[in-house]
Write a protein that holds these residues in place. Structure first.
Motif, short mmCIF file in Angstrom:
data_model
loop_
_atom_site.label_atom_id
_atom_site.label_comp_id
_atom_site.label_asym_id
_atom_site.label_seq_id
_atom_site.Cartn_x
_atom_site.Cartn_y
_atom_site.Cartn_z
N LEU A 164 0.84 -1.20 0.00
CA LEU A 164 0.00 0.00 0.00
C LEU A 164 0.88 1.25 0.00
CD1 LEU A 164 -3.07 0.95 0.36
CD2 LEU A 164 -2.39 1.34 2.73
N LYS A 165 1.88 1.28 0.85
CA LYS A 165 2.79 2.42 0.94
C LYS A 165 3.51 2.63 -0.40
CE LYS A 165 6.82 4.10 3.39
NZ LYS A 165 7.93 3.75 4.25
N ASN A 166 4.00 1.55 -1.00
CA ASN A 166 4.71 1.66 -2.27
C ASN A 166 3.80 2.19 -3.38
OD1 ASN A 166 7.04 0.71 -1.09
ND2 ASN A 166 6.82 -1.37 -1.88
N TYR A 167 2.56 1.71 -3.43
CA TYR A 167 1.62 2.18 -4.44
C TYR A 167 1.34 3.67 -4.26
CZ TYR A 167 0.33 -2.10 -6.94
OH TYR A 167 0.34 -3.21 -7.75
N LYS A 168 1.23 4.11 -3.01
CA LYS A 168 1.01 5.54 -2.74
C LYS A 168 2.23 6.36 -3.13
CE LYS A 168 -0.92 6.45 1.33
NZ LYS A 168 -1.33 6.29 2.76
N GLU A 169 3.40 5.89 -2.75
CA GLU A 169 4.63 6.63 -3.05
C GLU A 169 4.90 6.70 -4.55
OE1 GLU A 169 7.68 4.70 -0.72
OE2 GLU A 169 7.06 5.75 1.12
N ASP A 170 4.57 5.63 -5.27
CA ASP A 170 4.78 5.58 -6.72
C ASP A 170 3.71 6.34 -7.50
OD1 ASP A 170 6.89 3.90 -6.10
OD2 ASP A 170 5.91 2.08 -6.83
N GLY A 171 2.71 6.84 -6.80
CA GLY A 171 1.63 7.55 -7.48
C GLY A 171 0.61 6.63 -8.14
N ARG A 172 0.72 5.33 -7.89
CA ARG A 172 -0.25 4.39 -8.46
C ARG A 172 -1.52 4.34 -7.62
NH1 ARG A 172 3.04 -1.02 -8.88
NH2 ARG A 172 4.02 -0.14 -7.03
N LEU A 173 -1.48 4.93 -6.43
CA LEU A 173 -2.63 4.98 -5.55
C LEU A 173 -2.79 6.37 -4.99
CD1 LEU A 173 -4.96 3.71 -3.92
CD2 LEU A 173 -3.25 3.06 -2.20
N ILE A 174 -3.97 6.92 -5.20
CA ILE A 174 -4.33 8.22 -4.64
C ILE A 174 -5.61 8.01 -3.84
CG2 ILE A 174 -5.02 10.60 -5.12
CD1 ILE A 174 -3.53 10.17 -7.90
N ILE A 175 -5.52 8.25 -2.55
CA ILE A 175 -6.70 8.09 -1.70
C ILE A 175 -7.32 9.46 -1.51
CG2 ILE A 175 -7.55 7.36 0.56
CD1 ILE A 175 -5.12 5.43 0.68
N LYS A 176 -8.60 9.56 -1.81
CA LYS A 176 -9.32 10.86 -1.74
C LYS A 176 -9.68 11.20 -0.32
CE LYS A 176 -9.49 11.63 -6.15
NZ LYS A 176 -9.21 12.82 -6.85
#
Length: 176
Positions: A164-176
């Protein structure tokens, strides 16, 4: 018309509409109504969204590893407890009052019949379960008799948090 008003008021009290985007994962919008097929977002909304996203990430990771889940596997799992039954029959066999109330509530919020909700919930739940089981088996195996199950489970939790952290850091995950 009054039913629509009640629904809108209920969603507004929660601070979101079912059509609102909860997150964007790999460029795909994840709406609250997607999450509501599996989970209630009445309480602990942020934690619920995170748990949903972890499942979605596991599915992405599993697919990248070449893991697939067939429709037949999902059907087999659905019918394992009640062979030869269909979704409507399985819905009628629910004895757990809290689970039954969950299906009723979610169906109402999503504007479908409880049986339709149950069928969608069941399909999604067994599909995710199959992906998660195959992914965990591929990444971690299953604990031997001598292994500490809690330690094994913690490794998995830590791995999911890191994903989850990696996806957020890579910009593959943006939580609104």
């Amino acid at each position: 018309m009054s039913i629509l008003f009640v629904f809108i008021a209920a969603c507004s009290d929660q601070g979101f509409e079912k059509e609102d985007t909860a997150a964007i994962l790999n460029g795909e919008e994840m709406k609250y109504e997607d999450i509501m097929v599996q989970f209630s977002v009445d309480e602990n909304r942020e934690e619920t969204v995170i748990n949903y996203l972890k499942q979605e990430i596991v599915i992405l990771e599993a697919r990248e590893m070449g893991i697939t889940v067939s429709d037949e596997e999902v059907e087999e799992s659905k019918k394992a407890i009640f062979p030869g039954s269909d979704a409507s029959e399985r819905y009628k066999m629910i004895e757990n009052k809290e689970l039954y109330e969950f299906y009723e509530q979610q169906a109402s919020l999503l504007g479908v019949s409880p049986e339709e909700f149950f069928e969608a919930w069941e399909e999604r739940t067994y599909q995710i379960q199959a992906y998660v089981e195959k992914y965990i088996d591929a990444k971690f195996g299953y604990p031997d008799k001598g292994e500490d199950v809690d330690e094994w489970g913690q490794k998995i939790d830590d791995h999911l948090d890191k994903l989850l952290k990696n996806y957020k850091e890579d910009g593959r995950l943006i939580i609104k």
